[in-house]
Design an enzyme around this catalytic site. Structure first.
Site, PDB file in Angstrom:
ATOM      1  CG  HIS A  52      -1.783   1.188   1.363  1.00 46.37           C
ATOM      2  ND1 HIS A  52      -3.114   1.176   1.003  1.00 46.37           N
ATOM      3  CD2 HIS A  52      -1.512   2.442   1.798  1.00 46.37           C
ATOM      4  CE1 HIS A  52      -3.622   2.384   1.221  1.00 46.37           C
ATOM      5  NE2 HIS A  52      -2.675   3.172   1.708  1.00 46.37           N
ATOM      6  CD  GLU A  53       1.660   3.666   3.656  1.00 44.29           C
ATOM      7  OE1 GLU A  53       1.928   4.739   3.074  1.00 44.29           O
ATOM      8  OE2 GLU A  53       0.587   3.461   4.250  1.00 44.29           O
ATOM      9  CG  HIS A  58       0.262   6.279  -0.573  1.00 45.99           C
ATOM     10  ND1 HIS A  58      -0.770   6.998  -1.110  1.00 45.99           N
ATOM     11  CD2 HIS A  58      -0.257   5.612   0.491  1.00 45.99           C
ATOM     12  CE1 HIS A  58      -1.871   6.787  -0.400  1.00 45.99           C
ATOM     13  NE2 HIS A  58      -1.589   5.939   0.575  1.00 45.99           N
ATOM     14  CG  HIS A  88       0.283   8.924  -6.746  1.00 47.74           C
ATOM     15  ND1 HIS A  88      -0.775   9.262  -5.960  1.00 47.74           N
ATOM     16  CD2 HIS A  88       0.224   9.766  -7.799  1.00 47.74           C
ATOM     17  CE1 HIS A  88      -1.454  10.247  -6.511  1.00 47.74           C
ATOM     18  NE2 HIS A  88      -0.861  10.580  -7.629  1.00 47.74           N
TER      19      HIS A  88
END
Ligand SMILES: [Zn+2]
Length: 505
Positions: A467-468, A471, A474
């Site tokens: 998940h991190e 980010h 991104h």
């Protein structure tokens, strides 16, 4: 000596950054920026190159120093750093309010947006100018002088209150621990957590075992410990952190701070002409109005509540029939859910751990990202970091560096809980055409390695890491060259979880 927070290094010189550099750097940057802004605001015929682009350079200069200070405040907190952080935060908040209320600067941006050739700018450039104009309005530029001052006071107080709020949470989390000398009190707790509890005891120069409120210590007790009284004690300490209840009731109580924060958010929103803070908050988000948000939340509740109630009833029946527990309490839910899972599916997250040693998971994550995004990821152990647990990595494509990031994966004293990605550097191209590569901080609080054994992650921790990293990607794989809208900058916050959830899934 040169102040390492004022140099133009892509990768901060962490070995050389000292607390005494921090406030000096911020003071110097703010005073230079103020002088330059005074000149930039006085243009008759501002263009992208003479106004927006130089303003980005000023923002970048400030955020490059501030990102390092904030990061260290989050992962290497100390009383001295806290004081300096608080001072810098105050000064930066004051500066930001001043910039967004600078009517001359706002006029200059309006002139830029009204130019005939504004439409010829790139989409990213136009979006950046539009966001800036929106933020002038949200910063109170249109208010009469007296209300401008009220706005500035509210912003200052809000920054201070939120900072105190998170300091309280950190203090309340780190100051509580439970010392245990009799191993039988920890019956049921998996070996990895027992090893962690022994290590925590050694770090405090105590015999036996220490349970803390760091997640890797708290969670195994709640899930596996047969000792109901201990579960209750740890649970109560955890959920009452920084409140008026529990073992440290009142010491770091955030209750009054929350009331103060709500009051000021409301006043600030009213000043700007919104009915409430929710409306103000949506001014920079994708959801169009508060009804849309409430409808979404109600829909979610309608769908999930009956299922949750049914599962809870099942769990109560299971604890009663199999274990004779007639009064299932909050500190029993994790424990009996785990027992139910083992009975029904014969699988436990704990038995999965050996399949997820961190030194296999991280290369596995990289292989997925390399394949999906056609990049290569390489560890750079020679790069300076703030702690021996932290490592720098470079992302490249065909030998060409695209971005850098730091991993800091394990829980420790002085580090805030949870997992997050923060930007260290933002990708953008300056007036001379030089490109700054994006750099990300990726911080988690996983179970630390104990006694030379590699850290074994739970499946949840693996998911969190993906998940991190989503980010991070991104932020790092952006192709935008305009600072305010590059990477995660300028992205509506109700859309910002898309890449992270994408990679997680
Ligand atoms: Zn997220």
């Amino acid at each position: 000596m040169n102040n390492p927070l004022l140099t133009q290094d892509l990768l901060p010189k962490f070995d050389h950054v000292r607390i005494e550099h921090m406030e000096t750097a911020i003071d110097q940057i703010l005073s230079e920026n103020r002088m330059k802004i005074a000149t930039l605001a006085q243009q008759d015929d501002p263009t992208w190159e003479t106004l927006a682009q130089p303003m980005q350079a000023l923002d970048d200069h400030l955020s490059n120093a501030w990102s390092v200070i904030s990061h260290l405040n989050g992962v290497k907190n100390s009383d001295d750093l806290r004081k300096v952080y608080k001072n810098c935060l105050e000064k930066i908040t004051e500066y930001s309010t001043e910039v967004s209320q600078n009517a001359a600067l706002c006029e200059a941006y309006k002139k830029l947006a009204a130019r005939d050739d504004f439409k010829d700018l790139s989409e990213a450039q136009r979006k950046s100018v539009e966001n800036t104009l929106r933020d002038f309005h949200l910063g109170g530029v249109d208010l009469p002088e007296e209300q401008k001052q009220q706005y500035a006071a509210l912003s200052r107080e809000l920054a201070e209150l939120s900072n105190r709020f998170s300091d309280n949470v950190l203090d309340a989390t780190q100051n509580w621990h439970k010392h245990i000398t009799d191993a039988s009190e920890l019956a049921g707790v998996p070996e990895s957590a027992i090893d962690g509890a022994k290590q925590a005891a050694r770090q405090k120069e105590l015999d036996g075992y220490v349970i803390t409120l760091d997640f890797p210590s708290f969670f195994p007790v709640m899930t596996y410990c047969d000792n109901r009284d201990l579960r209750r004690e740890v649970y109560e300490a955890f959920v009452t952190r920084a409140s008026d209840q529990g073992p440290d009731a009142g010491t770091w109580d955030n209750t009054p701070l929350m009331a103060e924060i709500l009051k000021r958010r409301h006043s600030l929103s009213k000043l700007l002409g919104f009915n409430n803070y929710a409306e103000r908050s949506l001014a920079t988000k994708m959801a169009r109005n508060t009804d849309e948000v409430l409808d979404f939340l109600n829909q979610l509740a309608d769908k999930s509540k009956p299922v949750a109630e049914q599962e809870y009833a099942e769990l109560k029946a299971f604890a009663r029939d199999e274990y004779g527990v007639d009064d299932l309490q909050a500190w029993d839910v994790g424990y009996y859910s785990e027992k139910l899972r083992q009975q029904r599916y014969d699988i436990s997250p704990e038995t999965l751990r050996p399949w997820f040693p961190v030194d296999k998971v991280v290369p596995g994550l990289f292989r997925v990202a390399e394949k999906l995004f056609d990049v290569q990821i390489e560890a750079k152990p020679e790069v300076e970091t703030w702690h021996e647990d932290a490592t720098a990595y470079c992302i490249s494509r065909n030998g060409e560096p695209l971005a850098w990031f730091y991993f800091d994966l394990f829980a420790r004293q002085g580090k805030r809980g949870g997992a997050w990605m923060a930007d260290c550097r933002v990708r953008w191209r300056n007036l001379r055409g030089q490109l700054q590569l994006p750099v990300a901080f990726l911080t988690c609080n996983f179970t630390p390695p104990v006694d030379g054994k590699p850290s074994l992650l739970t499946h949840d921790e693996v998911t969190t890491l993906f998940h991190e990293f989503g980010h991070g990607l991104h932020h790092m794989l952006t192709q935008v060259d305009v600072l305010d809208v590059s990477g995660i900058n300028g992205v509506a916050w109700d859309a910002v979880e898309l890449p992270s959830q994408f990679l997680e899934n």
